[in-house]
Design an enzyme around this catalytic site. Structure first.
Site, mmCIF file in Angstrom:
data_model
loop_
_atom_site.group_PDB
_atom_site.id
_atom_site.type_symbol
_atom_site.label_atom_id
_atom_site.label_comp_id
_atom_site.label_asym_id
_atom_site.label_seq_id
_atom_site.Cartn_x
_atom_site.Cartn_y
_atom_site.Cartn_z
ATOM 1 N N CYS A 214 -6.092 2.097 5.696
ATOM 2 C CA CYS A 214 -6.767 0.855 6.094
ATOM 3 C C CYS A 214 -6.174 0.407 7.436
ATOM 4 C CB CYS A 214 -6.583 -0.212 5.018
ATOM 5 S SG CYS A 214 -4.942 -1.006 5.052
ATOM 6 N N HIS B 207 0.859 -1.191 0.000
ATOM 7 C CA HIS B 207 0.000 0.000 0.000
ATOM 8 C C HIS B 207 0.896 1.242 0.000
ATOM 9 C CE1 HIS B 207 -3.989 -1.912 1.631
ATOM 10 N NE2 HIS B 207 -3.452 -2.625 0.642
ATOM 11 N N GLU C 22 0.940 3.869 1.854
ATOM 12 C CA GLU C 22 1.427 4.303 3.172
ATOM 13 C C GLU C 22 2.585 3.421 3.644
ATOM 14 O OE1 GLU C 22 -1.691 3.570 2.321
ATOM 15 O OE2 GLU C 22 -3.147 4.882 3.300
ATOM 16 N N CYS D 171 -2.441 -0.303 7.444
ATOM 17 C CA CYS D 171 -1.600 0.896 7.379
ATOM 18 C C CYS D 171 -1.680 1.718 8.663
ATOM 19 C CB CYS D 171 -1.976 1.720 6.155
ATOM 20 S SG CYS D 171 -1.574 0.876 4.605
#
Lengths: 158, 158
Positions: free
Chosen positions: A85, A55, A57, A88
């Site tokens: 999410c 992801h 992040e 993260c």
């Protein structure tokens, strides 16, 4: 303050747009900023890297840690185009980042098919109530690892 | 079944013990198994890699995805010496691993100083109630990314 925040947010937006156009993964971008400088950049690369943890992040945090040479980033701000999410958010807490600027919401992401909302529901339950087949084995042996670690000369707390 | 599970758990324990002795990070090990074969191995390397996301489970999942060449692992079982933290539970859901065998509990980890418990408390709250300074900016611009993504020729759902 808003001007500075929007500048870095536009950097995250640009990374997200490029990632989409290259087919690297979902529509998400992020930057990590310390003292007015970008020290980490990330955009979603789940598809390109075949890595469900890639992801924006997570990649931005990992790059920032490489830049500063430490696994903690207490003075950093994470700018991300979408509310992180649960995975993260966990990474944010482990990295000790204390400020978050986000754009879209987890609801927005869920409304176009991402699993954020469902994962958030699951993760709020205790493990035995979650939608995963979980079994405990070798509790004592695994707990003994903590003692080995506590008495290890090599131990560095984090 | 228990014999098979304990065999793979012992593999995860061995990785954790080696990681401790090398000073790579915390006392945690994990393996990902598909059809009776280990396809991913991980042990905590937060300290060695200076990466707060380098938990045993994350590294095992990433290696397993490289092995199978896909970002989803629907038929896999994750064996881990400790109940996964929220970050790793998130990774588990994103990877679509459906079975989890764990040893020690998150409480055990918290009792020797790891942040698992505190992160679990935070992550169950809505974002504006969490112990992080969160601000929303450029909502519309960031939401527009989802439209760009939905109409992209390069889009691959995950």
């Amino acid at each position: 303050m808003n001007e500075k925040n929007d500048y870095f947010m536009h950097q995250a937006l640009a990374l997200a747009r490029e990632g989409i156009s290259l087919g690297h993964g979902g529509p998400f971008g992020a930057v990590v900023v310390i003292e007015g400088e970008i020290v980490g950049r990330g955009w979603n690369q789940v598809v390109r890297l075949k890595d469900p943890t890639a992801h924006a992040e997570i990649l931005a945090i990992r790059e920032a840690c490489t830049t500063v040479g430490h696994f903690h980033l207490p003075n950093a701000t994470l700018y991300t185009t979408c509310e992180p999410c649960p995975m993260c958010m966990g990474a944010l807490y482990w990295s000790r980042i204390s400020k978050l600027i986000f754009g879209a919401t987890g609801e927005d992401a869920a409304s176009v098919g991402f699993d954020d909302k469902q994962i958030k529901v699951e993760i709020r339950k205790s493990l035995n109530e979650q939608n995963i087949d979980a079994t405990q084995r070798l509790h004592n042996e695994c707990r003994d690892l903590f003692q080995q670690w506590q008495s290890s000369d090599m131990r560095i707390d984090y």
